[in-house]
Design a protein around this motif. Sequence first.
Motif, PDB file in Angstrom:
ATOM      1  N   PHE A 123       0.829  -1.210   0.000  1.00  0.00           N
ATOM      2  CA  PHE A 123       0.000   0.000   0.000  1.00  0.00           C
ATOM      3  C   PHE A 123       0.859   1.253   0.000  1.00  0.00           C
ATOM      4  CE2 PHE A 123       0.730  -1.193   4.359  1.00  0.00           C
ATOM      5  CZ  PHE A 123       0.709  -0.043   5.144  1.00  0.00           C
ATOM      6  N   LEU A 124       0.251   2.338  -0.450  1.00  0.00           N
ATOM      7  CA  LEU A 124       0.901   3.646  -0.415  1.00  0.00           C
ATOM      8  C   LEU A 124       0.319   4.388   0.771  1.00  0.00           C
ATOM      9  CD1 LEU A 124       0.856   4.922  -4.092  1.00  0.00           C
ATOM     10  CD2 LEU A 124       2.870   4.345  -2.757  1.00  0.00           C
ATOM     11  N   ALA A 125       1.148   5.070   1.534  1.00  0.00           N
ATOM     12  CA  ALA A 125       0.628   5.726   2.737  1.00  0.00           C
ATOM     13  C   ALA A 125       1.377   7.012   3.052  1.00  0.00           C
ATOM     14  CB  ALA A 125       0.729   4.772   3.924  1.00  0.00           C
ATOM     15  N   LEU A 126       0.670   7.847   3.798  1.00  0.00           N
ATOM     16  CA  LEU A 126       1.268   9.046   4.370  1.00  0.00           C
ATOM     17  C   LEU A 126       1.592   8.677   5.817  1.00  0.00           C
ATOM     18  CD1 LEU A 126       1.755  12.193   4.512  1.00  0.00           C
ATOM     19  CD2 LEU A 126      -0.613  12.361   5.246  1.00  0.00           C
ATOM     20  N   PRO A 127       2.883   8.613   6.192  1.00  0.00           N
ATOM     21  CA  PRO A 127       3.211   8.263   7.575  1.00  0.00           C
ATOM     22  C   PRO A 127       2.832   9.392   8.531  1.00  0.00           C
ATOM     23  CG  PRO A 127       5.200   8.869   6.378  1.00  0.00           C
ATOM     24  CD  PRO A 127       4.079   8.900   5.382  1.00  0.00           C
ATOM     25  N   ILE A 128       2.340   9.031   9.701  1.00  0.00           N
ATOM     26  CA  ILE A 128       2.021  10.045  10.717  1.00  0.00           C
ATOM     27  C   ILE A 128       3.273  10.253  11.563  1.00  0.00           C
ATOM     28  CG2 ILE A 128       0.535  10.639  12.687  1.00  0.00           C
ATOM     29  CD1 ILE A 128      -0.919  10.579   9.917  1.00  0.00           C
ATOM     30  N   THR A 129       3.897  11.400  11.372  1.00  0.00           N
ATOM     31  CA  THR A 129       5.156  11.685  12.065  1.00  0.00           C
ATOM     32  C   THR A 129       4.990  12.740  13.160  1.00  0.00           C
ATOM     33  OG1 THR A 129       5.641  13.299  10.335  1.00  0.00           O
ATOM     34  CG2 THR A 129       6.570  11.097  10.049  1.00  0.00           C
ATOM     35  N   SER A 130       3.817  13.379  13.198  1.00  0.00           N
ATOM     36  CA  SER A 130       3.579  14.434  14.185  1.00  0.00           C
ATOM     37  C   SER A 130       3.494  13.855  15.600  1.00  0.00           C
ATOM     38  CB  SER A 130       2.268  15.162  13.854  1.00  0.00           C
ATOM     39  OG  SER A 130       1.739  15.768  15.017  1.00  0.00           O
ATOM     40  N   ASP A 131       4.378  14.322  16.477  1.00  0.00           N
ATOM     41  CA  ASP A 131       4.371  13.846  17.868  1.00  0.00           C
ATOM     42  C   ASP A 131       3.084  14.253  18.577  1.00  0.00           C
ATOM     43  OD1 ASP A 131       6.814  12.613  17.680  1.00  0.00           O
ATOM     44  OD2 ASP A 131       7.948  14.392  18.260  1.00  0.00           O
ATOM     45  N   VAL A 132       2.559  15.407  18.199  1.00  0.00           N
ATOM     46  CA  VAL A 132       1.314  15.896  18.816  1.00  0.00           C
ATOM     47  C   VAL A 132       0.178  14.915  18.524  1.00  0.00           C
ATOM     48  CG1 VAL A 132      -0.429  17.737  18.777  1.00  0.00           C
ATOM     49  CG2 VAL A 132       1.993  18.327  18.731  1.00  0.00           C
ATOM     50  N   ILE A 133       0.031  14.538  17.254  1.00  0.00           N
ATOM     51  CA  ILE A 133      -1.032  13.601  16.876  1.00  0.00           C
ATOM     52  C   ILE A 133      -0.845  12.266  17.588  1.00  0.00           C
ATOM     53  CG2 ILE A 133      -2.047  12.257  14.974  1.00  0.00           C
ATOM     54  CD1 ILE A 133      -1.544  14.626  13.130  1.00  0.00           C
ATOM     55  N   LYS A 134       0.381  11.750  17.556  1.00  0.00           N
ATOM     56  CA  LYS A 134       0.649  10.437  18.172  1.00  0.00           C
ATOM     57  C   LYS A 134       0.324  10.446  19.663  1.00  0.00           C
ATOM     58  CE  LYS A 134       4.122   8.541  15.073  1.00  0.00           C
ATOM     59  NZ  LYS A 134       5.503   8.095  14.958  1.00  0.00           N
ATOM     60  N   LYS A 135       0.703  11.538  20.319  1.00  0.00           N
ATOM     61  CA  LYS A 135       0.455  11.671  21.756  1.00  0.00           C
ATOM     62  C   LYS A 135      -1.052  11.680  22.042  1.00  0.00           C
ATOM     63  CE  LYS A 135       2.639  14.283  25.458  1.00  0.00           C
ATOM     64  NZ  LYS A 135       3.477  15.434  25.794  1.00  0.00           N
ATOM     65  N   LYS A 136      -1.780  12.428  21.225  1.00  0.00           N
ATOM     66  CA  LYS A 136      -3.231  12.531  21.424  1.00  0.00           C
ATOM     67  C   LYS A 136      -3.946  11.221  21.104  1.00  0.00           C
ATOM     68  CE  LYS A 136      -3.757  17.512  21.110  1.00  0.00           C
ATOM     69  NZ  LYS A 136      -4.376  18.650  20.444  1.00  0.00           N
ATOM     70  N   LEU A 137      -3.468  10.501  20.087  1.00  0.00           N
ATOM     71  CA  LEU A 137      -4.045   9.191  19.767  1.00  0.00           C
ATOM     72  C   LEU A 137      -3.853   8.238  20.941  1.00  0.00           C
ATOM     73  CD1 LEU A 137      -2.829   8.566  16.078  1.00  0.00           C
ATOM     74  CD2 LEU A 137      -5.141   9.140  16.790  1.00  0.00           C
ATOM     75  N   GLY A 138      -2.637   8.243  21.486  1.00  0.00           N
ATOM     76  CA  GLY A 138      -2.318   7.373  22.621  1.00  0.00           C
ATOM     77  C   GLY A 138      -3.169   7.703  23.841  1.00  0.00           C
ATOM     78  N   LYS A 139      -3.349   8.992  24.081  1.00  0.00           N
ATOM     79  CA  LYS A 139      -4.137   9.443  25.227  1.00  0.00           C
ATOM     80  C   LYS A 139      -5.595   9.003  25.071  1.00  0.00           C
ATOM     81  CE  LYS A 139      -4.602  13.651  28.046  1.00  0.00           C
ATOM     82  NZ  LYS A 139      -6.040  13.938  28.021  1.00  0.00           N
ATOM     83  N   LEU A 140      -6.111   9.141  23.852  1.00  0.00           N
ATOM     84  CA  LEU A 140      -7.491   8.743  23.583  1.00  0.00           C
ATOM     85  C   LEU A 140      -7.674   7.234  23.813  1.00  0.00           C
ATOM     86  CD1 LEU A 140     -10.217   9.886  21.943  1.00  0.00           C
ATOM     87  CD2 LEU A 140      -9.367   8.211  20.337  1.00  0.00           C
ATOM     88  N   GLN A 141      -6.723   6.446  23.312  1.00  0.00           N
ATOM     89  CA  GLN A 141      -6.796   4.990  23.510  1.00  0.00           C
ATOM     90  C   GLN A 141      -6.787   4.649  25.001  1.00  0.00           C
ATOM     91  OE1 GLN A 141      -3.465   3.614  21.121  1.00  0.00           O
ATOM     92  NE2 GLN A 141      -4.773   3.182  19.366  1.00  0.00           N
ATOM     93  N   GLU A 142      -5.916   5.309  25.754  1.00  0.00           N
ATOM     94  CA  GLU A 142      -5.833   5.065  27.205  1.00  0.00           C
ATOM     95  C   GLU A 142      -7.144   5.415  27.912  1.00  0.00           C
ATOM     96  OE1 GLU A 142      -2.471   7.226  28.763  1.00  0.00           O
ATOM     97  OE2 GLU A 142      -1.097   6.116  27.455  1.00  0.00           O
TER      98      GLU A 142
END
Length: 205
Positions: free
Chosen positions: A15-34
């Motif tokens: 597949f072709l993808a846009l990697p998510i490299t933003s630390d802000v997004i990653k942090k917020k995704l992790g927080k939401l999952q928690e």
Amino acid sequence: SLLQEMVARVKPNVFLALPITSDVIKKKLGKLQEEYLAKDERLKEFVVPIEGAHLTLAVFHVKEERLEESKSILRKVFNDHFLGKDMTNIVFKGLGKFGSKVIFAKPVDGLTGLNDLYETFSKELVEHGFDVCGDGFNPHLTIFKGKRQRGRKEKKTKQKIILDNFSEMGDFDFGEQEVRCIQFLSMEKEKDEHGYYFCEDTFNI
């Protein structure tokens, strides 16, 4: 016949993808999952690891003997259409869901650029005889995902977990991602030491 049609639908392996490299997004995704896991630990098996966070642009099938050819086709498309192009940042805001299996962060800005990437690459791949899978383009950043279930009862139980927790969608603001590179990734090859997909090639804008 329907059988021939089903056989013709080849299982995607790249597949072709846009990697998510933003630390802000990653942090917020992790927080939401928690936060959701704290409310319902049954969601544990649905969690999609943040290490592999990406936005899929096109899913297709490439036979090993055509891998190098596919790379040069993708490289040419990229150089002709996107190299040096000023791409709008992708803003992720709010949650969406596909049925009762997938919960995702919604991209709300930068959609024109994403559509352009999907359409341009897909068109070229199809013209060169590659099987591009899926019906159309529905950009999303997966947060929770249910695995395929065999039994009906099992399936219903799993669906209920998602429906119980996501009957109402909160208005989360995840931040924005710059469109700096497109990656050509493998679904089947072993992931790297960080838990990210095996990368066949990277196209830096």
